[in-house]
Design a protein around this motif. Structure first.
Motif, PDB file in Angstrom:
ATOM      1  N   ALA A  21     152.688  69.337  52.573  1.00  0.00           N
ATOM      2  CA  ALA A  21     152.925  68.100  53.314  1.00  0.00           C
ATOM      3  C   ALA A  21     152.831  66.928  52.344  1.00  0.00           C
ATOM      4  O   ALA A  21     151.739  66.599  51.869  1.00  0.00           O
ATOM      5  CB  ALA A  21     151.906  67.945  54.438  1.00  0.00           C
ATOM      6  N   VAL A  22     153.981  66.340  52.013  1.00  0.00           N
ATOM      7  CA  VAL A  22     154.015  65.213  51.074  1.00  0.00           C
ATOM      8  C   VAL A  22     154.973  64.155  51.603  1.00  0.00           C
ATOM      9  O   VAL A  22     155.980  64.477  52.230  1.00  0.00           O
ATOM     10  CB  VAL A  22     154.460  65.650  49.658  1.00  0.00           C
ATOM     11  N   ALA A  23     154.672  62.897  51.324  1.00  0.00           N
ATOM     12  CA  ALA A  23     155.566  61.806  51.716  1.00  0.00           C
ATOM     13  C   ALA A  23     156.818  61.868  50.856  1.00  0.00           C
ATOM     14  O   ALA A  23     156.731  62.092  49.646  1.00  0.00           O
ATOM     15  CB  ALA A  23     154.859  60.467  51.543  1.00  0.00           C
ATOM     16  N   TYR A  41     157.415  79.094  50.923  1.00  0.00           N
ATOM     17  CA  TYR A  41     156.841  77.789  51.214  1.00  0.00           C
ATOM     18  C   TYR A  41     157.751  76.985  52.127  1.00  0.00           C
ATOM     19  O   TYR A  41     158.948  77.252  52.252  1.00  0.00           O
ATOM     20  CB  TYR A  41     156.570  77.013  49.922  1.00  0.00           C
ATOM     21  N   ARG A  42     157.145  75.998  52.784  1.00  0.00           N
ATOM     22  CA  ARG A  42     157.860  75.016  53.590  1.00  0.00           C
ATOM     23  C   ARG A  42     157.383  73.628  53.196  1.00  0.00           C
ATOM     24  O   ARG A  42     156.227  73.455  52.818  1.00  0.00           O
ATOM     25  CB  ARG A  42     157.588  75.228  55.090  1.00  0.00           C
ATOM     26  N   LEU A  43     158.287  72.650  53.332  1.00  0.00           N
ATOM     27  CA  LEU A  43     157.935  71.259  53.063  1.00  0.00           C
ATOM     28  C   LEU A  43     157.899  70.471  54.366  1.00  0.00           C
ATOM     29  O   LEU A  43     158.779  70.623  55.210  1.00  0.00           O
ATOM     30  CB  LEU A  43     158.952  70.619  52.118  1.00  0.00           C
ATOM     31  N   ALA A  44     156.885  69.650  54.517  1.00  0.00           N
ATOM     32  CA  ALA A  44     156.795  68.708  55.638  1.00  0.00           C
ATOM     33  C   ALA A  44     156.643  67.321  55.037  1.00  0.00           C
ATOM     34  O   ALA A  44     155.947  67.145  54.031  1.00  0.00           O
ATOM     35  CB  ALA A  44     155.605  69.044  56.521  1.00  0.00           C
ATOM     36  N   HIS A  45     157.281  66.320  55.652  1.00  0.00           N
ATOM     37  CA  HIS A  45     157.280  64.978  55.065  1.00  0.00           C
ATOM     38  C   HIS A  45     156.520  63.953  55.901  1.00  0.00           C
ATOM     39  O   HIS A  45     156.576  62.761  55.619  1.00  0.00           O
ATOM     40  CB  HIS A  45     158.709  64.501  54.837  1.00  0.00           C
ATOM     41  N   SER A  46     155.798  64.399  56.924  1.00  0.00           N
ATOM     42  CA  SER A  46     154.940  63.497  57.697  1.00  0.00           C
ATOM     43  C   SER A  46     153.758  64.306  58.210  1.00  0.00           C
ATOM     44  O   SER A  46     153.805  65.541  58.269  1.00  0.00           O
ATOM     45  CB  SER A  46     155.696  62.887  58.880  1.00  0.00           C
ATOM     46  N   GLY A  47     152.707  63.596  58.602  1.00  0.00           N
ATOM     47  CA  GLY A  47     151.553  64.292  59.154  1.00  0.00           C
ATOM     48  C   GLY A  47     151.897  65.023  60.433  1.00  0.00           C
ATOM     49  O   GLY A  47     151.424  66.143  60.668  1.00  0.00           O
ATOM     50  N   GLN A  48     152.731  64.404  61.275  1.00  0.00           N
ATOM     51  CA  GLN A  48     153.110  65.039  62.536  1.00  0.00           C
ATOM     52  C   GLN A  48     153.902  66.313  62.291  1.00  0.00           C
ATOM     53  O   GLN A  48     153.694  67.337  62.952  1.00  0.00           O
ATOM     54  CB  GLN A  48     153.944  64.059  63.369  1.00  0.00           C
ATOM     55  N   ASP A  53     154.165  72.246  62.072  1.00  0.00           N
ATOM     56  CA  ASP A  53     154.439  73.474  61.328  1.00  0.00           C
ATOM     57  C   ASP A  53     153.202  74.353  61.198  1.00  0.00           C
ATOM     58  O   ASP A  53     153.310  75.581  61.126  1.00  0.00           O
ATOM     59  CB  ASP A  53     154.988  73.135  59.948  1.00  0.00           C
ATOM     60  N   LEU A  54     151.999  73.730  61.171  1.00  0.00           N
ATOM     61  CA  LEU A  54     150.770  74.521  61.175  1.00  0.00           C
ATOM     62  C   LEU A  54     150.700  75.369  62.437  1.00  0.00           C
ATOM     63  O   LEU A  54     150.353  76.558  62.402  1.00  0.00           O
ATOM     64  CB  LEU A  54     149.550  73.599  61.107  1.00  0.00           C
TER      65      LEU A  54
END
Length: 241
Positions: A21-23, A41-48, A53-54
């Motif tokens: 999880a990175v901006a 791996y997966r990338l998430a770009h916001s906390g939400q 995804d968790l």
């Protein structure tokens, strides 16, 4: 760099799954090292997006960037630890900051990584943590108690043919109750097994987690959840009949 699609084997995947999880405006240079045959791996770009995804993918390791927003990293970390004490969390920053590192570790992170670390060390730490992600053995993948069916590989729950969406913590709580169906379990036992908490943890959190678990089952099935409160003692999964 594109996130690889999660496979199936460990928790229903062939490879351990890493969630990063990175901006988008603050990428981490060492993420270029993530293409590796030993994990996906997966990338998430916001906390939400990370929290979604968790819940959806049940990753084996979370790398949480300190620049992630909506919500920010501290709220994400708190919500992760409210859900589970088991998930390994590595907090990543573009530059080392002592107070932030201490705050992250105090809030439940397991490691802190930053670009100034010696070359190759961040990825070595990832691999060391992911080695703890071991597949579920086939004989233990399914637990069936009456109309309840728990798939431990995919971590999915069905009751009476209806899919029951649960958080990781709720799944672990239901698993322990159902595995000991008919037996009254104290809040301390549930705290130890579902939260993996140390002795002396707050047993009051069990009450609210059981309440959320019951509501989740009842919303999905339209029936009363088979979890009974035994006043002054604890909780019991009620056997059919």
């Amino acid at each position: 760099m594109q996130a690889s699609a999660p496979g199936f084997g460990t928790r229903g995947r062939a490879l351990p799954l890493l969630l990063v999880a990175v901006a988008p405006e603050a990428p981490l240079e060492w993420l270029a090292e993530l293409d590796d045959p030993r994990f996906s791996y997966r990338l998430a770009h916001s906390g939400q997006e990370a929290l979604r995804d968790l819940y959806r993918y049940q990753p084996d390791l979370l790398v949480l960037g300190l620049h992630v927003r909506d919500p920010g990293p501290w709220e994400v970390l708190q919500r992760v630890r409210d859900m589970t004490a088991e998930l390994r969390v590595m907090v990543a920053a573009r530059h080392f900051n002592g107070p932030d590192a201490l705050r992250a570790l105090d809030a439940g992170a397991d490691d802190v990584v930053w670009p100034e670390m010696p070359e190759g060390l961040p990825k070595a730490l990832l691999l060391a943590r992911l080695r703890r992600a071991t597949p579920v053995s086939p004989p233990d993948q399914l637990l069936e108690v009456g109309r309840l069916r728990l798939d431990l590989a995919s971590r999915e729950v069905g009751m009476g043919g209806q899919y029951v969406p649960l958080t990781p913590l709720e799944f672990d709580l239901l698993h322990f109750l159902a595995r000991n169906a008919g037996q009254v379990l104290s809040p301390e036992q549930l705290l130890h097994h579902a939260w993996r908490s140390r002795p002396g943890g707050d047993a009051h959190k069990v009450k609210y987690a059981v309440l959320r678990l019951r509501r989740g089952i009842e919303r999905a099935t339209g029936e009363k959840a088979p979890i009974e409160t035994v006043r002054g003692v604890g909780y019991r999964y009620v056997l059919p009949g």
